[in-house]
Design a protein around this motif. Structure first.
Motif, PDB file in Angstrom:
ATOM      1  N   ASP A  36     -13.798 -47.075 -26.649  1.00  0.00           N
ATOM      2  CA  ASP A  36     -12.788 -46.138 -27.130  1.00  0.00           C
ATOM      3  C   ASP A  36     -13.099 -45.774 -28.581  1.00  0.00           C
ATOM      4  O   ASP A  36     -13.044 -46.612 -29.465  1.00  0.00           O
TER       5      ASP A  36
ATOM      6  N   SER B 265      -9.535 -43.655 -30.688  1.00  0.00           N
ATOM      7  CA  SER B 265      -8.353 -44.448 -31.015  1.00  0.00           C
ATOM      8  C   SER B 265      -8.523 -45.280 -32.270  1.00  0.00           C
ATOM      9  O   SER B 265      -7.546 -45.690 -32.892  1.00  0.00           O
TER      10      SER B 265
ATOM     11  N   GLU C 192      -4.729 -42.905 -38.565  1.00  0.00           N
ATOM     12  CA  GLU C 192      -3.646 -42.073 -38.021  1.00  0.00           C
ATOM     13  C   GLU C 192      -3.681 -40.644 -38.571  1.00  0.00           C
ATOM     14  O   GLU C 192      -3.429 -39.683 -37.852  1.00  0.00           O
TER      15      GLU C 192
ATOM     16  N   SER D  15      -2.952 -43.756 -23.895  1.00  0.00           N
ATOM     17  CA  SER D  15      -3.003 -45.217 -24.058  1.00  0.00           C
ATOM     18  C   SER D  15      -1.917 -45.620 -25.050  1.00  0.00           C
ATOM     19  O   SER D  15      -1.251 -44.763 -25.643  1.00  0.00           O
ATOM     20  N   HIS D  16      -1.761 -46.929 -25.251  1.00  0.00           N
ATOM     21  CA  HIS D  16      -0.759 -47.408 -26.196  1.00  0.00           C
ATOM     22  C   HIS D  16      -0.902 -46.784 -27.569  1.00  0.00           C
ATOM     23  O   HIS D  16       0.072 -46.426 -28.225  1.00  0.00           O
ATOM     24  N   ARG D  17      -2.173 -46.686 -28.036  1.00  0.00           N
ATOM     25  CA  ARG D  17      -2.432 -46.133 -29.361  1.00  0.00           C
ATOM     26  C   ARG D  17      -1.824 -44.744 -29.526  1.00  0.00           C
ATOM     27  O   ARG D  17      -1.364 -44.344 -30.589  1.00  0.00           O
ATOM     28  N   TRP D  18      -1.849 -43.992 -28.422  1.00  0.00           N
ATOM     29  CA  TRP D  18      -1.424 -42.596 -28.482  1.00  0.00           C
ATOM     30  C   TRP D  18       0.045 -42.404 -28.136  1.00  0.00           C
ATOM     31  O   TRP D  18       0.592 -41.335 -28.354  1.00  0.00           O
TER      32      TRP D  18
END
Lengths: 416, 173
Positions: free
Chosen positions: A12, A15, A19, A41-44
């Protein structure tokens, strides 16, 4: 950084970015697609909730293959719902940096019963109320830049009437409005409510205030904008260094613009005082006496109305700082009257640019006047650039004119 | 090369930089000035013969960045229309890179504060994302779907509003 350059197809990559970079990437997506990254995904998952740059464009909600008016209405309904949701679900502590709104006015507001009871229903709120609410929201979230570009489905529809009571923000530095009505008191509100505002750009707007005044503005751009016909509108912006005023529709007086370095002004003959009187034109030029870079056009909508310049009228002040000057073809009228007057009064001029309208070859005279003294010296003048269409006979006249004053033809550039 | 610190402004000094993996590069001062970080280092007299070390930028992306800055610095002020178009073509070709390099450029341009390149790389990334399904995007960028089936269902439900019209959410997750 761990320098293992083999990311491999399954690593990945995105990610891991900061930010800020991810948010920048999202600002180049459509609003809908930016929100849709939440499923990646969690990051997004919650990144969209704190996007600092919101581009709300109704056109992204247009359904292809529909008649424009109908597609516009459909798009607006979806668009309003979407933006309302987005603002409602944004992270409440995330600030906004920039709010850009492309809006469509599709109905006649006079038929609209504005005072609907159920304020919560997005679809029955008046179109103006929705846009104003969003703008207010952006300002509350500390937006630095607010851009509002309104399109009208029919040209005779009333532009967006801005609710200026929301303009209270010490963060706002830049405003750009297109097709917006700025009602009574707007500029007073800006002056007191937005103490950090430096850049104001208005295109195709309607202004009803009689005074545009600000101590903080540095860049002021007003193009194609209507002013009140009942009174004069004065502009007092002592900190503005860059001023653009194109075709103001109404009587505008430049009162205090002492810091202006670069100015671009286009005036239309029927709106400079009484049209036939050169005093209005003179007034503009005199307030611009301190500029370093000047572009000045005098346009004609009615060829029968000629401007008579009396021999004792000093059309130009001494432009002691003027280095770059751009003039339209009006300066060639009445045997180069205005051109000569400018040259006589611009001792530091280095570059002169003449923009000749390709569609009006014949020299229909806009000006009546005669100069007693036609000689001038411009010791610093290095370049004369003439922009015109090919085969424009006036180009040769200009070349001959400057060669006769001692310039070499190598200093005169003709651009088509 | 002497220390590139004497004259500020339009000097023809060459600035040396060193990548994280120890490779040396040179570029004109005007090119180095396009990087906020390098400009501050030059202003603070930190540019010397040994070169400015860039701890997080490897040789491969650094070579590209030097190339980008040198090209853009040479054509910065008073562009003609043709020159502007040529620069645009250069940019378009420059950013035609695989996702590994794109990632490295995103990180390096952000770290070095090269605004133009940063924007170019961000725009390119967004273009790759545009118009694709989440699954396609996961594949392009190697994003691992780390949601449990329950979480996935929850996300689809709470964000249903953002997926209406285009495609039903069930097919997207």
């Amino acid at each position: 950084m761990d320098t293992a350059p083999t990311h491999g197809p399954n690593t990945d990559m995105l990610s891991g970015l900061p930010e800020g970079v991810l948010h920048r990437i999202m600002s180049f997506l459509t609003l809908r697609q930016a929100v849709q990254t939440c499923v990646l995904s969690h990051r997004w998952r919650n990144l969209w909730r704190s996007m600092p740059h919101i581009n709300a464009d109704y056109k992204q909600f247009m359904v292809m293959g529909m008649v424009v008016t109908q597609a516009g209405d459909e798009a607006l309904v979806l668009f309003k719902r979407f933006v309302n949701r987005l603002l409602e679900l944004r992270d409440p502590v995330a600030s906004m940096d920039k709010f850009c709104l492309w809006y469509l006015i599709s109905d006649d507001k006079d038929d609209d019963t504005d005072s609907q009871d159920d304020d919560n229903d997005d679809d029955t709120d008046s179109q103006d109320a929705v846009a104003n609410r969003w703008i207010g929201h952006a300002l509350q979230k500390q937006a630095r830049v607010v851009e509002v570009d309104v399109e009208l489905v029919y040209a005779d529809l009333k532009p967006l009437v801005l609710d200026h009571s929301v303009f209270t923000s010490c963060h706002l530095t830049k405003i750009l409005f297109c097709n917006v009505i700025l009602g009574d008191g707007f500029f007073k509100q800006l002056k007191t409510g937005c103490p950090a505002l430096e850049d104001l750009s208005l295109d195709l707007c309607i202004i009803s205030d009689d005074e545009i005044s600000s101590q903080t503005l540095k860049v002021l751009t007003i193009t194609g904008t209507k002013f009140s016909m009942e009174h004069r509108t004065s502009i007092s912006t002592p900190s503005v260094t860059s001023l653009t005023l194109w075709s103001p529709d109404g009587m505008v007086v430049l009162k205090d613009i002492a810091s202006v370095v670069t100015a671009s002004v286009k005036l239309t003959n029927d709106l400079v005082s009484d049209g036939s009187d050169a005093r209005g034109l003179r007034q503009y030029l005199w307030t611009l006496s301190g500029v370093k870079n000047l572009e000045f056009h005098y346009l004609v909508t009615n060829l029968d109305m000629k401007l008579t310049i009396k021999s004792n009228l000093q059309l130009c002040p001494k432009f002691n700082n003027l280095v770059n000057l751009t003039l339209g073809q009006w300066c060639l009228d009445a045997n180069f009257y205005a051109l000569i007057v400018f040259m006589q009064n611009s001792p530091r001029l280095e570059k002169l640019t003449l923009k000749l309208d390709p569609f009006r070859h014949q020299t229909s005279q806009r000006i009546i006047g005669e100069l007693n003294e036609r000689s001038f010296t411009c010791g610093h003048l290095k370049i004369v650039e003439v922009q015109c269409s090919e085969n424009d006979p006036r180009a040769n006249h200009v070349v001959n004119f400057f060669v006769s004053t001692g310039m070499t033809s190598a200093q005169i550039h003709i651009k088509h | 090369m002497a220390a590139a610190t004497d004259d500020a402004g339009d000097s023809n000094e060459m600035i040396r930089v060193v990548s994280s993996d120890g490779e040396h590069f040179e570029m004109p001062e005007a090119a180095a000035n396009l990087s906020l970080v390098l400009r501050h280092m030059i202003e603070d007299d930190c540019a010397d013969a040994a070169g400015i070390p860039l701890a997080v930028v490897a040789a491969k992306p650094l070579a590209k960045i030097v190339d980008y800055c040198t090209k853009h610095a040479a054509k910065s002020s008073g562009l003609t229309i043709e020159e502007a178009e040529e620069l645009k073509r250069f940019d378009a070709e420059f950013i035609e890179v695989d996702t590994d390099m794109l990632y490295d450029l995103l990180v390096a341009a952000d770290f070095m504060g090269v605004e133009g390149l940063s924007k170019l790389a961000v725009q390119r990334t967004a273009d790759l994302i545009k118009g694709k399904t989440p699954e396609q995007n996961r594949e392009t960028f190697g994003i691992v779907n780390d949601f449990t089936p329950e979480e996935e269902e929850e996300i689809c439900k709470e964000n249903e509003w953002a997926f209406q019209i285009t495609k039903p959410p069930s097919r997207l997750c």
